[in-house]
Design an enzyme around this catalytic site. Structure first.
Site, mmCIF file in Angstrom:
data_model
loop_
_atom_site.group_PDB
_atom_site.id
_atom_site.type_symbol
_atom_site.label_atom_id
_atom_site.label_comp_id
_atom_site.label_asym_id
_atom_site.label_seq_id
_atom_site.Cartn_x
_atom_site.Cartn_y
_atom_site.Cartn_z
ATOM 1 N N ALA A 279 0.833 -1.195 0.000
ATOM 2 C CA ALA A 279 0.000 0.000 0.000
ATOM 3 C C ALA A 279 0.872 1.251 0.000
ATOM 4 C CB ALA A 279 -0.924 -0.001 1.215
ATOM 5 N N GLY B 4 1.109 -5.119 1.196
ATOM 6 C CA GLY B 4 -0.051 -5.382 0.351
ATOM 7 C C GLY B 4 0.287 -6.154 -0.905
ATOM 8 N N GLU C 207 0.108 -9.578 0.175
ATOM 9 C CA GLU C 207 -1.285 -9.952 0.406
ATOM 10 C C GLU C 207 -2.010 -10.237 -0.907
ATOM 11 O OE1 GLU C 207 -2.730 -7.875 4.484
ATOM 12 O OE2 GLU C 207 -1.864 -6.523 3.004
ATOM 13 N N GLU D 100 4.414 -4.630 7.315
ATOM 14 C CA GLU D 100 3.550 -3.698 8.042
ATOM 15 C C GLU D 100 3.981 -3.515 9.499
ATOM 16 O OE1 GLU D 100 0.861 -5.759 4.949
ATOM 17 O OE2 GLU D 100 2.515 -6.315 6.290
#
Length: 263
Positions: free
Chosen positions: A65, A114, A117, A137
């Protein structure tokens, strides 16, 4: 905004390329929204039977992200953060996981946060031997919010997942393959050829049967075996009256290649 993701179509295969190499293909809000639009387009086109998802440039699949983009939502407080950041990202990974056509991640470089993910969510992944994976993260002071705390343990086991989640340390492509995060590792220069070869195998199958496999596995993973078997049976029932199942069985009996039409 359209340039954030490149779409190319070759026969029955759509390739989506995250196109922000200057940010290591970080996923900002506009990229998420555009990816949803393109997935809607691909799902509605019956001629498209498989998707390859990769990143632009030589360094990254996706660094995760976009911190500069999501920080304002986080700093605005929990309600805004959940609405604008967490739920938006979770909708994306859930969409990738439940997509009725197979998505192959061609991981061409680092897949952090992300980006990891996304790799976890799609059904298939091939990694370049240069790829690395990390749950970064934790180093920003929060737990993965796009499904990483849920999908990663299901893929690689609780202890391996927690080691990645709690340290943020990267793993290399071969380790990712050995623990089940990706299907295959290939030399970097062969990555897209390997992804296209896998896509070609998938597009030769009945798209209805492929969708049934995807739905059965995705739904059944979180159910008891009896409930999962019921999902499997319902998917077979949907196939039983199709032309594709008749074609597949008849072609086998007649000792010829099957030609599936998706009907």
């Amino acid at each position: 905004m359209d340039d954030k993701i490149l779409l190319t179509i070759n026969g029955a295969v759509a390739t989506l390329t995250l196109n922000r190499p200057d940010t290591l293909n970080a996923i900002d809000f506009a990229t998420i929204d555009r990816l949803h639009d393109l997935l809607d387009f691909i799902e509605a086109d019956d001629a498209l039977r498989a998707v390859i998802l990769t990143g632009a440039g030589e360094r990254a699949f996706s660094a995760g992200a976009d911190i500069h983009d999501f920080s304002s939502a986080v700093f605005a407080g929990p309600e805004v953060a959940l609405r604008e950041f967490v739920r938006r990202g979770q909708r994306l990974t859930s969409r990738l996981e439940a997509f009725p056509k197979p998505i192959i991640a061609a991981v061409n470089g680092l897949a952090y946060g992300g980006g990891c993910e996304v790799t976890e969510a799609v059904p298939l992944a091939i990694a370049s031997d240069r790829a690395t994976f990390a749950k970064s993260e934790i180093k920003l002071g929060f737990a993965p919010p796009y499904g990483g705390t849920q999908r990663l343990p299901r893929l690689i086991g609780r202890k391996r997942a927690l080691a990645m989640l709690l340290t943020g340390d990267p793993i290399d492509a071969r380790t990712a393959r050995d623990i089940g995060l990706v299907n295959e590792v290939v030399p970097h220069e062969q990555l897209m050829d390997a992804a296209r070869a896998l896509a070609a195998k998938l597009t030769a199958q009945s798209p209805l049967a492929v969708a049934a496999c995807l739905a059965s596995v995705t739904r059944g993973l979180n159910l008891s075996i009896d409930e999962g078997l019921a999902v499997e049976a319902s998917q077979f029932a949907r196939m039983a009256a199709t032309e594709d199942i008749r074609e597949g069985i008849t072609a086998f009996i007649e000792k010829r290649p099957a030609v599936f039409t998706g009907r």
